[in-house]
Write an enzyme that holds these catalytic residues in place. Sequence first.
Site, short mmCIF file in Angstrom:
data_model
loop_
_atom_site.label_atom_id
_atom_site.label_comp_id
_atom_site.label_asym_id
_atom_site.label_seq_id
_atom_site.Cartn_x
_atom_site.Cartn_y
_atom_site.Cartn_z
N LYS A 197 -11.23 30.98 35.85
CA LYS A 197 -11.39 32.37 35.38
C LYS A 197 -11.49 32.45 33.87
O LYS A 197 -11.98 33.44 33.33
CB LYS A 197 -10.28 33.28 35.93
CG LYS A 197 -8.86 32.83 35.67
CD LYS A 197 -7.88 33.85 36.23
CE LYS A 197 -6.88 33.26 37.20
NZ LYS A 197 -6.06 32.15 36.71
N LYS A 214 -7.11 21.06 29.57
CA LYS A 214 -7.00 22.36 28.90
C LYS A 214 -6.87 22.22 27.38
O LYS A 214 -7.36 23.06 26.65
CB LYS A 214 -5.83 23.18 29.46
CG LYS A 214 -6.12 23.73 30.85
CD LYS A 214 -5.24 24.91 31.18
CE LYS A 214 -5.72 25.55 32.49
NZ LYS A 214 -4.91 26.68 32.93
N LYS A 264 -14.14 22.31 37.45
CA LYS A 264 -13.72 23.31 38.45
C LYS A 264 -14.07 24.72 37.98
O LYS A 264 -14.15 24.99 36.77
CB LYS A 264 -12.25 23.17 38.80
CG LYS A 264 -11.29 23.80 37.83
CD LYS A 264 -9.91 23.94 38.45
CE LYS A 264 -9.01 24.68 37.46
NZ LYS A 264 -7.93 25.40 38.04
N1 AQP Z 1 -11.78 26.15 41.24
C1 AQP Z 1 -10.74 26.24 42.06
N2 AQP Z 1 -10.84 25.83 43.34
C2 AQP Z 1 -9.80 25.95 44.18
N3 AQP Z 1 -8.61 26.46 43.83
C3 AQP Z 1 -8.45 26.87 42.57
N4 AQP Z 1 -7.42 27.41 41.91
C4 AQP Z 1 -7.79 27.66 40.64
N5 AQP Z 1 -9.06 27.31 40.44
C5 AQP Z 1 -9.50 26.79 41.62
C6 AQP Z 1 -6.12 27.69 42.52
O1 AQP Z 1 -5.80 29.02 42.20
C7 AQP Z 1 -4.37 29.14 42.09
C8 AQP Z 1 -4.02 29.94 40.87
O2 AQP Z 1 -4.39 29.23 39.75
P1 AQP Z 1 -3.85 29.66 38.33
O3 AQP Z 1 -4.35 30.99 38.00
O4 AQP Z 1 -2.38 29.54 38.29
O5 AQP Z 1 -4.36 28.58 37.33
P2 AQP Z 1 -5.55 27.64 37.33
O6 AQP Z 1 -5.43 26.64 38.43
O7 AQP Z 1 -5.63 27.07 35.95
O8 AQP Z 1 -6.77 28.62 37.66
P3 AQP Z 1 -7.98 28.97 36.75
O9 AQP Z 1 -8.79 29.97 37.48
O10 AQP Z 1 -8.65 27.72 36.28
O11 AQP Z 1 -7.28 29.72 35.58
P4 AQP Z 1 -7.40 29.43 34.02
O12 AQP Z 1 -8.85 29.54 33.72
O13 AQP Z 1 -6.59 30.48 33.37
O14 AQP Z 1 -6.86 28.06 33.78
C9 AQP Z 1 -3.81 27.72 42.09
O15 AQP Z 1 -3.24 27.47 43.36
C10 AQP Z 1 -5.02 26.86 41.87
O16 AQP Z 1 -4.89 25.63 42.53
#
Ligand code: AQP
Length: 333
Positions: free
Chosen positions: A197, A111, A194
């Site tokens: 969002k 990140k 991965k």
């Molecule tokens: N690509 C993914 N595949 C499977 N699981 C995923 N998770 C996130 N992306 C994937 C799971 O979603 C839950 C919530 O995640 P989060 O919002 O706390 O943060 P994150 O993992 O950083 O998700 P994003 O979508 O990538 O958000 P941003 O872009 O803001 O960093 C977690 O259980 C995660 O494992």
Amino acid sequence: MARVFSGIQPSGVPTLGNYLGAIRNWVPMQNGDESLFCVVDQHAITVFQNPGELASATREMAASLIACGLDPDRCVLFVQSHVPAHVRLGWIFNCIARLGWLNRMTQFKDKAGKDREAASTGLYVYPNLMAADILAYHATSVPVGDDQRQHLELANDIAQKFNHDYGVEFFPRIEPMILGVAARVMSLRDGSKKMSKSDPSDQSRINLTDDADTIALKIRRAKTDAEPIPDHMAGLEARPEARNLVGILAAISGTLPENILREQGGKGFGAFKEVLVEALVDHLSPIAAEMKRLLNDPGAVDAALHKGAARAAAIADPIVAEAERLVGFLPPR
Ligand code: AQP
């Protein structure tokens, strides 16, 4: 059943990755006060969020969780910043975790990118607050996507060091629950990254709010290779994009990738993608429609969240007060 905690950041509209890797798996875990699901807005601001948008993104995230099947009467659904116990314990954990431990966190490296000096200190200590989110409830089951495994190992290190430093057996051991065949959904533009969002490219992900045409367009444009779909798993090796699309179809259809290959093997990507589009649209359209309906009455969503926060605080406050007592803080009253 062990107490369950999981969270999701309101850093955008939830994606198919969040849905398959996390949210969908939470629905059968609802068990009253033993199941806590949190919209983690304090984690979201570790990366700058537009203040005009954060509150509505938080409400939207809650609405999408309800639309996916979380029932605020059958679980505790709330917003992190509404329960101050999280940051109180988070600060104690900042003082327990070692710099060396945090330096190993791969999500920070991903990140923060190349310019680490410019990343917020919040982003760096984020795993400590995540440990507090869970341990403030003495939760032991944490359903998350595969990408969070390392953070849960760190949470256990923190719990163990706290117990050791203060000579107690206060914090329990956490068990990660990495569920589902598509525990890690990858970007539609790059099979080695991965799906996120907050990815700058909207084409890299399916949002739970996307309509049928948008889903179709994104899948048709998804990166692939020149080979047809193989009929056995070994044929997916070194083909991350093909593996990802097969994994998504398997997960959304509730089956294994092996079965998808048996049915779809030999097809070109053009035909395969049409099957995938149909499955995604069938599955996601009712969720998008329900989310829209819920957001027509934002006051009702907020009221459910306020009720959830009061229930969460009733569990966390005595646990965190005891942690503060163990540390030696003078009781506030
Ligand atoms: N690509 C993914 N595949 C499977 N699981 C995923 N998770 C996130 N992306 C994937 C799971 O979603 C839950 C919530 O995640 P989060 O919002 O706390 O943060 P994150 O993992 O950083 O998700 P994003 O979508 O990538 O958000 P941003 O872009 O803001 O960093 C977690 O259980 C995660 O494992």
